[in-house]
Design an enzyme around this catalytic site. Sequence first.
Site, PDB file in Angstrom:
ATOM      1  N   ASP A   1      61.918 140.929 -34.956  1.00 12.59           N
ATOM      2  CA  ASP A   1      61.898 140.164 -33.730  1.00 12.59           C
ATOM      3  C   ASP A   1      61.005 138.792 -33.944  1.00 12.59           C
ATOM      4  O   ASP A   1      60.108 138.765 -34.832  1.00 12.59           O
ATOM      5  CB  ASP A   1      60.984 140.611 -32.519  1.00 12.59           C
ATOM      6  CG  ASP A   1      61.771 142.061 -32.497  1.00 12.59           C
ATOM      7  OD1 ASP A   1      62.742 142.246 -32.515  1.00 12.59           O
ATOM      8  OD2 ASP A   1      60.883 142.731 -31.808  1.00 12.59           O
TER       9      ASP A   1
HETATM   10  N1  URA Z   1      60.715 147.241 -33.681  1.00 22.76           N
HETATM   11  C1  URA Z   1      60.509 146.068 -32.747  1.00 22.76           C
HETATM   12  O1  URA Z   1      59.997 146.299 -31.611  1.00 22.76           O
HETATM   13  N2  URA Z   1      60.568 144.887 -33.374  1.00 22.76           N
HETATM   14  C2  URA Z   1      60.704 144.697 -34.604  1.00 22.76           C
HETATM   15  O2  URA Z   1      60.851 143.245 -34.983  1.00 22.76           O
HETATM   16  C3  URA Z   1      61.058 145.756 -35.445  1.00 22.76           C
HETATM   17  C4  URA Z   1      61.161 147.049 -34.758  1.00 22.76           C
END
Ligand code: URA
Length: 229
Positions: free
Chosen positions: A104
């Site tokens: 993310d």
């Molecule tokens: N889980 C999440 O919530 N975000 C990420 O970037 C990777 C795994």
Amino acid sequence: MQRLDKLLSEAGVASRKELKNIIRAGRVTVDSIVVRSPEQKVDEQTAAVCVDGQRVGKQRMILLMLHKPAGFVTSTDDPRDPTVMELIPPEYAYLRPMPVGRLDKDTEGLLLFTNDGQLAHRILSPKKEVWKRYYAEHEGEAGEDDIKAFADGIELKDGDICRPAKLIPQGAGKSLVEICEGKYHQVRRMLASRGMPVTYLKRISEAGLVLGDLPLGHCREVEVSELQL
Ligand code: URA
């Protein structure tokens, strides 16, 4: 048929810009004849292309790991935010490595890149159960019931059930989480479903590969043999 400079850049010889000079300097032969035009069309199936007398083979495959900072989106192109592609150094960028999975925008940590589609598939395939470990800071404190809920398979708010995962509390407001799949915002949603919204998230290992002391925003080349697949 393919342009000579494109064929050579895809083979990992040099960037398109550098190749123009290499070709114009007369260092490239096609079927033993010097070709000085980067635009020359070449039959990639049959032509014997040499640079400085060395036969050029198939594209060089690379695997990279990036220590992704927060604020970068895992995308090749974005109208608003900087993308992780901007963090790939030019000496690798011309080989066109692509992100393997995603992190993310607000998540930091280990993000793999490769130009080998089969390798990317092996890392991402749900059948392979490739484990990823995250360090999370969150509200509340994880307890025995949370550990059991993760081990049994968390049910997310939308009803989606996660595969069994590991939750390893690290004291108040801190946990390690290990998962072997990659649902959207998975770790954040898993912890939120247990009343522990995440305030900071970092991927610290994937497929046995550890981020270690790679500085934030930096990349390093990885041997495929370093992966546990
Ligand atoms: N889980 C999440 O919530 N975000 C990420 O970037 C990777 C795994």
